[in-house]
Design a protein around this motif. Sequence first.
Motif, PDB file in Angstrom:
ATOM      1  N   LEU A  77       0.066   2.183 -15.654  1.00  0.00           N
ATOM      2  CA  LEU A  77       2.113   1.350 -15.341  1.00  0.00           C
ATOM      3  C   LEU A  77       3.009   3.121 -15.614  1.00  0.00           C
ATOM      4  CD1 LEU A  77       3.543  -0.454 -13.793  1.00  0.00           C
ATOM      5  CD2 LEU A  77       4.162  -2.046 -16.167  1.00  0.00           C
ATOM      6  N   GLN A  78       3.017   2.791 -17.199  1.00  0.00           N
ATOM      7  CA  GLN A  78       3.954   3.971 -17.101  1.00  0.00           C
ATOM      8  C   GLN A  78       3.489   5.749 -15.983  1.00  0.00           C
ATOM      9  OE1 GLN A  78       6.571   4.309 -19.379  1.00  0.00           O
ATOM     10  NE2 GLN A  78       7.258   6.497 -18.974  1.00  0.00           N
ATOM     11  N   ALA A  79       2.352   5.984 -15.954  1.00  0.00           N
ATOM     12  CA  ALA A  79       2.267   7.515 -14.924  1.00  0.00           C
ATOM     13  C   ALA A  79       3.079   6.744 -13.922  1.00  0.00           C
ATOM     14  CB  ALA A  79       0.676   7.429 -14.870  1.00  0.00           C
ATOM     15  N   ALA A  80       2.544   5.412 -13.396  1.00  0.00           N
ATOM     16  CA  ALA A  80       3.392   5.274 -12.062  1.00  0.00           C
ATOM     17  C   ALA A  80       4.454   5.259 -11.700  1.00  0.00           C
ATOM     18  CB  ALA A  80       2.532   3.868 -11.742  1.00  0.00           C
ATOM     19  N   MET A  83      -0.189   5.283  -1.432  1.00  0.00           N
ATOM     20  CA  MET A  83      -0.703   5.135  -2.476  1.00  0.00           C
ATOM     21  C   MET A  83      -2.205   6.361  -3.133  1.00  0.00           C
ATOM     22  SD  MET A  83      -2.034   2.361  -4.093  1.00  0.00           S
ATOM     23  CE  MET A  83      -1.227   0.597  -3.540  1.00  0.00           C
ATOM     24  N   SER A  84      -2.162   7.056  -1.652  1.00  0.00           N
ATOM     25  CA  SER A  84      -2.834   8.313  -2.425  1.00  0.00           C
ATOM     26  C   SER A  84      -2.424   9.067  -3.949  1.00  0.00           C
ATOM     27  CB  SER A  84      -3.458   9.172  -1.090  1.00  0.00           C
ATOM     28  OG  SER A  84      -3.953   8.111  -0.173  1.00  0.00           O
ATOM     29  N   ASP A  85      -0.910   8.955  -3.169  1.00  0.00           N
ATOM     30  CA  ASP A  85      -0.687   9.641  -5.043  1.00  0.00           C
ATOM     31  C   ASP A  85      -0.811   8.851  -5.949  1.00  0.00           C
ATOM     32  OD1 ASP A  85       0.945  11.727  -2.858  1.00  0.00           O
ATOM     33  OD2 ASP A  85       2.215  10.758  -2.716  1.00  0.00           O
ATOM     34  N   TYR A 114      -5.269  -2.088  -6.931  1.00  0.00           N
ATOM     35  CA  TYR A 114      -4.776  -3.424  -6.347  1.00  0.00           C
ATOM     36  C   TYR A 114      -5.365  -4.814  -7.189  1.00  0.00           C
ATOM     37  CZ  TYR A 114      -3.787  -1.100  -2.420  1.00  0.00           C
ATOM     38  OH  TYR A 114      -3.361  -0.224  -0.961  1.00  0.00           O
ATOM     39  N   ALA A 115      -6.020  -4.450  -7.858  1.00  0.00           N
ATOM     40  CA  ALA A 115      -7.348  -5.258  -8.334  1.00  0.00           C
ATOM     41  C   ALA A 115      -6.289  -5.800  -9.615  1.00  0.00           C
ATOM     42  CB  ALA A 115      -8.828  -5.257  -8.714  1.00  0.00           C
ATOM     43  N   THR A 116      -5.720  -4.634 -10.365  1.00  0.00           N
ATOM     44  CA  THR A 116      -4.547  -4.781 -11.685  1.00  0.00           C
ATOM     45  C   THR A 116      -3.069  -4.790 -11.331  1.00  0.00           C
ATOM     46  OG1 THR A 116      -6.541  -3.259 -13.023  1.00  0.00           O
ATOM     47  CG2 THR A 116      -3.912  -3.273 -14.101  1.00  0.00           C
ATOM     48  N   PHE A 117      -2.723  -4.363 -10.400  1.00  0.00           N
ATOM     49  CA  PHE A 117      -1.353  -4.618 -10.444  1.00  0.00           C
ATOM     50  C   PHE A 117      -1.029  -4.397  -9.006  1.00  0.00           C
ATOM     51  CE2 PHE A 117      -2.190  -0.875 -13.321  1.00  0.00           C
ATOM     52  CZ  PHE A 117      -1.808  -0.705 -13.982  1.00  0.00           C
ATOM     53  N   GLY A 118      -1.776  -4.610  -7.979  1.00  0.00           N
ATOM     54  CA  GLY A 118      -1.818  -5.681  -7.237  1.00  0.00           C
ATOM     55  C   GLY A 118      -1.325  -4.092  -5.845  1.00  0.00           C
ATOM     56  N   ASN A 119      -0.353  -4.330  -4.239  1.00  0.00           N
ATOM     57  CA  ASN A 119       0.119  -3.608  -3.702  1.00  0.00           C
ATOM     58  C   ASN A 119       0.819  -2.666  -3.914  1.00  0.00           C
ATOM     59  OD1 ASN A 119       2.161  -4.521  -2.928  1.00  0.00           O
ATOM     60  ND2 ASN A 119       1.478  -5.903  -1.231  1.00  0.00           N
ATOM     61  N   LEU A 175       7.221  -3.031  -8.590  1.00  0.00           N
ATOM     62  CA  LEU A 175       8.617  -3.684  -8.880  1.00  0.00           C
ATOM     63  C   LEU A 175       8.097  -4.213 -10.358  1.00  0.00           C
ATOM     64  CD1 LEU A 175       8.381  -6.810  -6.359  1.00  0.00           C
ATOM     65  CD2 LEU A 175      10.038  -4.803  -6.685  1.00  0.00           C
ATOM     66  N   LYS A 176       6.498  -4.418 -10.942  1.00  0.00           N
ATOM     67  CA  LYS A 176       6.240  -3.806 -12.573  1.00  0.00           C
ATOM     68  C   LYS A 176       6.834  -2.154 -12.937  1.00  0.00           C
ATOM     69  CE  LYS A 176       2.519  -6.511 -11.478  1.00  0.00           C
ATOM     70  NZ  LYS A 176       1.054  -6.883 -10.705  1.00  0.00           N
ATOM     71  N   ALA A 177       6.670  -1.443 -12.243  1.00  0.00           N
ATOM     72  CA  ALA A 177       7.374   0.034 -13.370  1.00  0.00           C
ATOM     73  C   ALA A 177       8.496  -0.998 -13.304  1.00  0.00           C
ATOM     74  CB  ALA A 177       7.361   1.113 -12.212  1.00  0.00           C
ATOM     75  N   LEU A 178       9.521  -0.582 -12.698  1.00  0.00           N
ATOM     76  CA  LEU A 178      10.805  -1.044 -12.020  1.00  0.00           C
ATOM     77  C   LEU A 178      11.151  -2.220 -13.792  1.00  0.00           C
ATOM     78  CD1 LEU A 178      13.986  -0.209 -11.237  1.00  0.00           C
ATOM     79  CD2 LEU A 178      13.595  -2.558  -9.332  1.00  0.00           C
ATOM     80  N   GLU A 179      10.365  -2.971 -13.990  1.00  0.00           N
ATOM     81  CA  GLU A 179      10.644  -4.189 -14.973  1.00  0.00           C
ATOM     82  C   GLU A 179      10.235  -3.510 -16.334  1.00  0.00           C
ATOM     83  OE1 GLU A 179       9.067  -8.195 -16.188  1.00  0.00           O
ATOM     84  OE2 GLU A 179       8.278  -7.693 -14.140  1.00  0.00           O
ATOM     85  N   ARG A 180       9.123  -2.937 -15.987  1.00  0.00           N
ATOM     86  CA  ARG A 180       8.786  -1.875 -17.725  1.00  0.00           C
ATOM     87  C   ARG A 180       9.824  -1.036 -18.260  1.00  0.00           C
ATOM     88  NH1 ARG A 180       4.283  -0.014 -19.916  1.00  0.00           N
ATOM     89  NH2 ARG A 180       4.501   1.794 -20.977  1.00  0.00           N
TER      90      ARG A 180
END
Length: 194
Positions: free
Chosen positions: A13-16, A30-32, A45-50, A56-61
Amino acid sequence: MARTKEFDPDAALQAALELFWQRGYEATSMSDLVDRLGIGRASVYATFGNKHELYLKALERYDRAGLPPIVRELSQPGPALPAVRAVVRRYAAEAADEQLRLNGCLVTNTAAELAPHDRAAARQVERNWDQLETVLHSALVRAQAQGELPADRDPLALARMLLVLLQGLRVVGKASADPARVRDAAEQALALLD
C-alpha cells in the motif's frame, strides 16, 4: 488450507501511495502498480480491490500519516499563533523545496485531478480539509482568547483563508520554480494575523 500472502500488504500500500503521489491517478496504470508492488494483478485485486479502491486506500493512508503531526503542533499548550505561523511557513518551505514541490500534496493533487468528477475522492478531500480547518480554527480561537489575535478578527474566516492558502501553496509550488512566489504569499497571509 488457505494460502498465506507472500507479500506485505502494508508495504504494498505504501508503494502504491508513492506511485500515485508521483504520477497521479490517471497516469498510473494497473500494470505500473503490479510492477511497482512486485505482486501479481490477482493479488492486487484480492487485497486492495480495483485501481480506484487502491487509490482511495492510499489517499486515506496519506491522510492518516500527514494530519496528526499538524494537529499535535497546533494543539500544544502555550501560545498558539507561533504554531500557526510555523505550519504556514513549513507548507511554504515544502512548496518551494526543489525535491518536495514536484510531488505536491496527494490530497491537493486529488482535489485537482479527481474530486470534480469522483464523489468518493471528493469526500476524502473534504474530510481532510474539514479536519485541517477545524484544527486551524481551534488554534486561532485559542490565540484570540490568549490575546495573541486581535478581538475583531474572525477565527473561522481566518482558518478558511489559511486552508485555501495552504492548498494554493501546494499547487503553485508544484508548478512554479520561483520559491519567492510561495514564500511571499505565505508572509502576506500571515500579516493578516497581526
